[in-house]
Scaffold this motif. Sequence first.
Motif, PDB file in Angstrom:
ATOM      1  N   THR A  30       0.842  -1.219   0.000  1.00 59.80           N
ATOM      2  CA  THR A  30       0.000   0.000   0.000  1.00 59.80           C
ATOM      3  C   THR A  30       0.862   1.248   0.000  1.00 59.80           C
ATOM      4  OG1 THR A  30      -0.527  -0.876   2.178  1.00 59.80           O
ATOM      5  CG2 THR A  30      -2.364  -0.101   0.865  1.00 59.80           C
ATOM      6  N   VAL A  31       1.933   1.239   0.783  1.00 65.07           N
ATOM      7  CA  VAL A  31       2.807   2.419   0.838  1.00 65.07           C
ATOM      8  C   VAL A  31       3.411   2.685  -0.533  1.00 65.07           C
ATOM      9  CG1 VAL A  31       4.963   3.337   1.762  1.00 65.07           C
ATOM     10  CG2 VAL A  31       3.340   2.226   3.290  1.00 65.07           C
ATOM     11  N   LEU A  32       3.928   1.609  -1.172  1.00 66.72           N
ATOM     12  CA  LEU A  32       4.620   1.768  -2.460  1.00 66.72           C
ATOM     13  C   LEU A  32       3.670   2.210  -3.567  1.00 66.72           C
ATOM     14  CD1 LEU A  32       7.072  -1.262  -2.333  1.00 66.72           C
ATOM     15  CD2 LEU A  32       7.628   1.181  -2.203  1.00 66.72           C
ATOM     16  N   SER A  33       2.423   1.673  -3.499  1.00 63.48           N
ATOM     17  CA  SER A  33       1.496   1.977  -4.595  1.00 63.48           C
ATOM     18  C   SER A  33       0.739   3.284  -4.365  1.00 63.48           C
ATOM     19  CB  SER A  33       0.488   0.834  -4.763  1.00 63.48           C
ATOM     20  OG  SER A  33      -0.304   0.780  -3.594  1.00 63.48           O
ATOM     21  N   ARG A  34       1.012   3.962  -3.225  1.00 64.01           N
ATOM     22  CA  ARG A  34       0.282   5.198  -2.933  1.00 64.01           C
ATOM     23  C   ARG A  34       0.573   6.236  -4.021  1.00 64.01           C
ATOM     24  NH1 ARG A  34       1.816   7.524   2.629  1.00 64.01           N
ATOM     25  NH2 ARG A  34       0.718   5.807   3.617  1.00 64.01           N
ATOM     26  N   PRO A  35      -0.461   6.806  -4.629  1.00 63.07           N
ATOM     27  CA  PRO A  35      -0.209   7.787  -5.685  1.00 63.07           C
ATOM     28  C   PRO A  35       0.446   9.038  -5.108  1.00 63.07           C
ATOM     29  CG  PRO A  35      -2.547   7.708  -5.131  1.00 63.07           C
ATOM     30  CD  PRO A  35      -1.876   6.613  -4.363  1.00 63.07           C
ATOM     31  N   PRO A  36       1.227   9.762  -5.931  1.00 65.52           N
ATOM     32  CA  PRO A  36       1.945  10.952  -5.440  1.00 65.52           C
ATOM     33  C   PRO A  36       1.014  11.972  -4.797  1.00 65.52           C
ATOM     34  CG  PRO A  36       2.253  10.634  -7.828  1.00 65.52           C
ATOM     35  CD  PRO A  36       1.498   9.467  -7.328  1.00 65.52           C
ATOM     36  N   ALA A  37      -0.210  12.077  -5.317  1.00 63.74           N
ATOM     37  CA  ALA A  37      -1.153  13.059  -4.765  1.00 63.74           C
ATOM     38  C   ALA A  37      -1.358  12.828  -3.269  1.00 63.74           C
ATOM     39  CB  ALA A  37      -2.485  12.967  -5.495  1.00 63.74           C
ATOM     40  N   ALA A  38      -1.481  11.562  -2.901  1.00 65.35           N
ATOM     41  CA  ALA A  38      -1.740  11.240  -1.495  1.00 65.35           C
ATOM     42  C   ALA A  38      -0.550  11.638  -0.624  1.00 65.35           C
ATOM     43  CB  ALA A  38      -2.034   9.760  -1.341  1.00 65.35           C
ATOM     44  N   GLN A  39       0.675  11.457  -1.202  1.00 67.83           N
ATOM     45  CA  GLN A  39       1.858  11.846  -0.418  1.00 67.83           C
ATOM     46  C   GLN A  39       1.900  13.360  -0.218  1.00 67.83           C
ATOM     47  OE1 GLN A  39       5.176  10.014  -2.406  1.00 67.83           O
ATOM     48  NE2 GLN A  39       4.515   7.985  -1.737  1.00 67.83           N
ATOM     49  N   GLU A  40       1.510  14.086  -1.267  1.00 70.18           N
ATOM     50  CA  GLU A  40       1.459  15.545  -1.127  1.00 70.18           C
ATOM     51  C   GLU A  40       0.431  15.954  -0.085  1.00 70.18           C
ATOM     52  OE1 GLU A  40       1.006  17.053  -5.121  1.00 70.18           O
ATOM     53  OE2 GLU A  40       2.918  16.087  -5.545  1.00 70.18           O
ATOM     54  N   ARG A  41      -0.674  15.246  -0.113  1.00 66.35           N
ATOM     55  CA  ARG A  41      -1.691  15.538   0.889  1.00 66.35           C
ATOM     56  C   ARG A  41      -1.113  15.344   2.295  1.00 66.35           C
ATOM     57  NH1 ARG A  41      -5.903  11.793  -0.078  1.00 66.35           N
ATOM     58  NH2 ARG A  41      -5.717  12.120  -2.314  1.00 66.35           N
ATOM     59  N   GLY A  42      -0.297  14.320   2.416  1.00 72.63           N
ATOM     60  CA  GLY A  42       0.390  14.078   3.683  1.00 72.63           C
ATOM     61  C   GLY A  42       1.172  15.286   4.129  1.00 72.63           C
ATOM     62  N   ALA A  44       0.788  18.384   3.082  1.00 71.99           N
ATOM     63  CA  ALA A  44      -0.140  19.511   3.301  1.00 71.99           C
ATOM     64  C   ALA A  44      -0.754  19.415   4.691  1.00 71.99           C
ATOM     65  CB  ALA A  44      -1.229  19.515   2.231  1.00 71.99           C
ATOM     66  N   SER A  45      -1.149  18.206   5.081  1.00 69.03           N
ATOM     67  CA  SER A  45      -1.755  18.076   6.408  1.00 69.03           C
ATOM     68  C   SER A  45      -0.695  18.254   7.488  1.00 69.03           C
ATOM     69  CB  SER A  45      -2.491  16.741   6.543  1.00 69.03           C
ATOM     70  OG  SER A  45      -1.610  15.729   6.954  1.00 69.03           O
ATOM     71  N   GLU A  46       0.571  17.897   7.146  1.00 72.63           N
ATOM     72  CA  GLU A  46       1.645  18.151   8.108  1.00 72.63           C
ATOM     73  C   GLU A  46       1.828  19.637   8.342  1.00 72.63           C
ATOM     74  OE1 GLU A  46       4.192  14.292   7.075  1.00 72.63           O
ATOM     75  OE2 GLU A  46       5.345  16.150   7.006  1.00 72.63           O
ATOM     76  N   SER A  47       1.753  20.425   7.275  1.00 71.08           N
ATOM     77  CA  SER A  47       1.951  21.869   7.464  1.00 71.08           C
ATOM     78  C   SER A  47       0.733  22.475   8.142  1.00 71.08           C
ATOM     79  CB  SER A  47       2.299  22.562   6.143  1.00 71.08           C
ATOM     80  OG  SER A  47       1.132  22.839   5.424  1.00 71.08           O
ATOM     81  N   ALA A  48      -0.452  21.907   7.905  1.00 64.71           N
ATOM     82  CA  ALA A  48      -1.642  22.365   8.639  1.00 64.71           C
ATOM     83  C   ALA A  48      -1.479  22.064  10.124  1.00 64.71           C
ATOM     84  CB  ALA A  48      -2.898  21.688   8.093  1.00 64.71           C
ATOM     85  N   ARG A  53      -0.223  23.885  15.609  1.00 60.00           N
ATOM     86  CA  ARG A  53       0.657  23.843  16.790  1.00 60.00           C
ATOM     87  C   ARG A  53       1.141  25.249  17.149  1.00 60.00           C
ATOM     88  NH1 ARG A  53       3.258  19.375  15.127  1.00 60.00           N
ATOM     89  NH2 ARG A  53       4.981  20.578  14.248  1.00 60.00           N
ATOM     90  N   MET A  54       1.489  26.038  16.130  1.00 62.49           N
ATOM     91  CA  MET A  54       1.944  27.409  16.362  1.00 62.49           C
ATOM     92  C   MET A  54       0.818  28.256  16.954  1.00 62.49           C
ATOM     93  SD  MET A  54       5.062  27.439  15.513  1.00 62.49           S
ATOM     94  CE  MET A  54       5.499  29.171  15.360  1.00 62.49           C
ATOM     95  N   ARG A  55      -0.369  28.138  16.378  1.00 60.88           N
ATOM     96  CA  ARG A  55      -1.531  28.870  16.895  1.00 60.88           C
ATOM     97  C   ARG A  55      -1.792  28.558  18.362  1.00 60.88           C
ATOM     98  NH1 ARG A  55      -4.457  27.543  12.224  1.00 60.88           N
ATOM     99  NH2 ARG A  55      -5.575  25.810  13.180  1.00 60.88           N
ATOM    100  N   MET A  56      -1.582  27.274  18.715  1.00 64.42           N
ATOM    101  CA  MET A  56      -1.940  26.813  20.060  1.00 64.42           C
ATOM    102  C   MET A  56      -0.921  27.184  21.123  1.00 64.42           C
ATOM    103  SD  MET A  56      -4.879  25.580  19.902  1.00 64.42           S
ATOM    104  CE  MET A  56      -4.959  25.074  21.618  1.00 64.42           C
ATOM    105  N   ARG A  57       0.253  27.675  20.701  1.00 63.47           N
ATOM    106  CA  ARG A  57       1.346  27.838  21.669  1.00 63.47           C
ATOM    107  C   ARG A  57       1.010  28.730  22.855  1.00 63.47           C
ATOM    108  NH1 ARG A  57       7.130  28.317  18.776  1.00 63.47           N
ATOM    109  NH2 ARG A  57       7.603  29.428  20.695  1.00 63.47           N
ATOM    110  N   TRP A  58       0.451  29.899  22.565  1.00 68.81           N
ATOM    111  CA  TRP A  58       0.148  30.835  23.670  1.00 68.81           C
ATOM    112  C   TRP A  58      -0.899  30.242  24.606  1.00 68.81           C
ATOM    113  CZ3 TRP A  58      -4.634  32.578  24.938  1.00 68.81           C
ATOM    114  CH2 TRP A  58      -5.645  32.466  23.977  1.00 68.81           C
ATOM    115  N   PHE A  59      -1.851  29.499  24.020  1.00 70.56           N
ATOM    116  CA  PHE A  59      -2.954  28.925  24.793  1.00 70.56           C
ATOM    117  C   PHE A  59      -2.416  27.894  25.782  1.00 70.56           C
ATOM    118  CE2 PHE A  59      -6.438  25.832  25.283  1.00 70.56           C
ATOM    119  CZ  PHE A  59      -7.536  26.654  25.478  1.00 70.56           C
TER     120      PHE A  59
END
Length: 477
Positions: A30-42, A44-48, A53-59
């Motif tokens: 499954t990992v190997l056959s994952r299309p590139p789009a899904a990896q990019e989504r990965g 993107a969600s990491e940067s989200a 995490r940055m937003r939450m720091r002061w809280f």
Amino acid sequence: MGGNSMVIMPGKSKHGVLLALLVLLLSAATVLSRPPAAQERGTASESAERAARMRMRWFREAKFGLFIHWGLYAIPAGEWKGQPVAGIGEWIMNRAKIPVKEYEQLAAQFNPVKFNADEWVQLAVDAGMKYIVITSKHHDGFAMYASKVSPYNIVDATPFKRDPLKELAAACARRKIRLGFYYSQAQDWHEPNGAGNTWDFGPDDKKDFDQYLRDKAEPQVRELLSNYGPVCLIWFDTPRMMTAERSQRFIDLLRQLQPASLIDGRLGSAGDYRSMGDNRIPLTVLKEDWEVPATLNHTWGFKKDDTDWKPPSELVFKLVDIVSKGGNYLLNVGPTAEGIIPQASQDNLREVGRWLKVNGESIYGAGATPFGDELGAYSDTEKDKDGKPVFKAREDWRCTTRPGKLYVHLFKWPGEAFELRGVKEAVARAYLLADPSHRNLAVRKDGDSVIVTLPAKAPAEYDSVLCLEMKAGSKDR
Ligand code: JFZ
């Protein structure tokens, strides 16, 4: 992957091993056959996630905030036409089914000339609070700021004519304390299409709720995010009829206008943190971010008859209890129609601040307890009315943490010595935060137990904090 094989391996049979291999092969495939789009989504969600995490720091650092419920309801203060109205003060319009035409007239009387933004902010500072959240519009629909969206606001409809949110924003900027706005996005008892007012406008399911959202709630939230400088959060509430799509329109507004601003847990879809029920402190540690809104008496909006104040000892205990479970405490005041915060509220909050001046390092930015048994347990014998075991809280100590440090909060002074069980690491030294010279206390290790010799008398009021510094290199808690 590892998780899958772990589950299967303990069987140790030939079949188990074969099955584990199969699972490994399948997951690799499954990992190997994952299309590139899904990896990019990965990514993107990491940067989200990073942005969140940055937003939450002061809280996560702040831990303690001031909630302010202030509006027209401060005038009747729990009484309508000479009769006391049961329930929380800001709900009086609903509880007494006051028609809009009558309730609206309160605006002409609202003239809180004793309001002083600097004094309110100073109270929050003195209490050791790090953020303020004030009602910009509660369920009654009255905007407590200069709104171009609706004339039903404090500047256009009252003799006061000032914008207290503007004044508070300026005072908060001066004292470097964060400001956020409560906004009732769904209930608006003033609007024919807002949720909640069934006595004037009939059942909610017959209303054009999106008309109200588009023409009032969304543009007002836009004003709040545009005209008051940095807003640390919007505190939405009672998400009646808030579908995912409707909630998303508010999320988009926030992320577009003030990407650093937080969304509480009562919008209608997931916000940045979880909001607990009012005055409901969870029983155990929660790994996610959370906040509990709480009252000093039994109402949010001012009620002249409610003088049943929680004593400072209870407020300190609750603050520590909450931090030891990983949460924030948002503690409310209800100013009067003159603009005065009740004296008892001020006195009790300042007492908490006095305790925090000495013991703040055990609270701000502190982590949850690494233990848990001290929080209490379900009773073996006592059952509630549904037959479920009753949770028995233990109140004699709590623990908060910083890297390499344990803070043991002693609410009942144990005298002579304190024994802490379940400590694997070596203790470098122990001292009391209330001792200005942080003198070392005698510490003995006995297996998993730490035994600290204590002075005969508690050094602090409400809660004496014992700090245990762990030896560097020993396992980090
Ligand atoms: C809401 C409001 O209706 C109330 O007037 C006040 O502003 C309070 C802070 O929030 O009341 C609620 C909302 C949610 C719960 C309880 C009271 N809850 O989830 O338990």
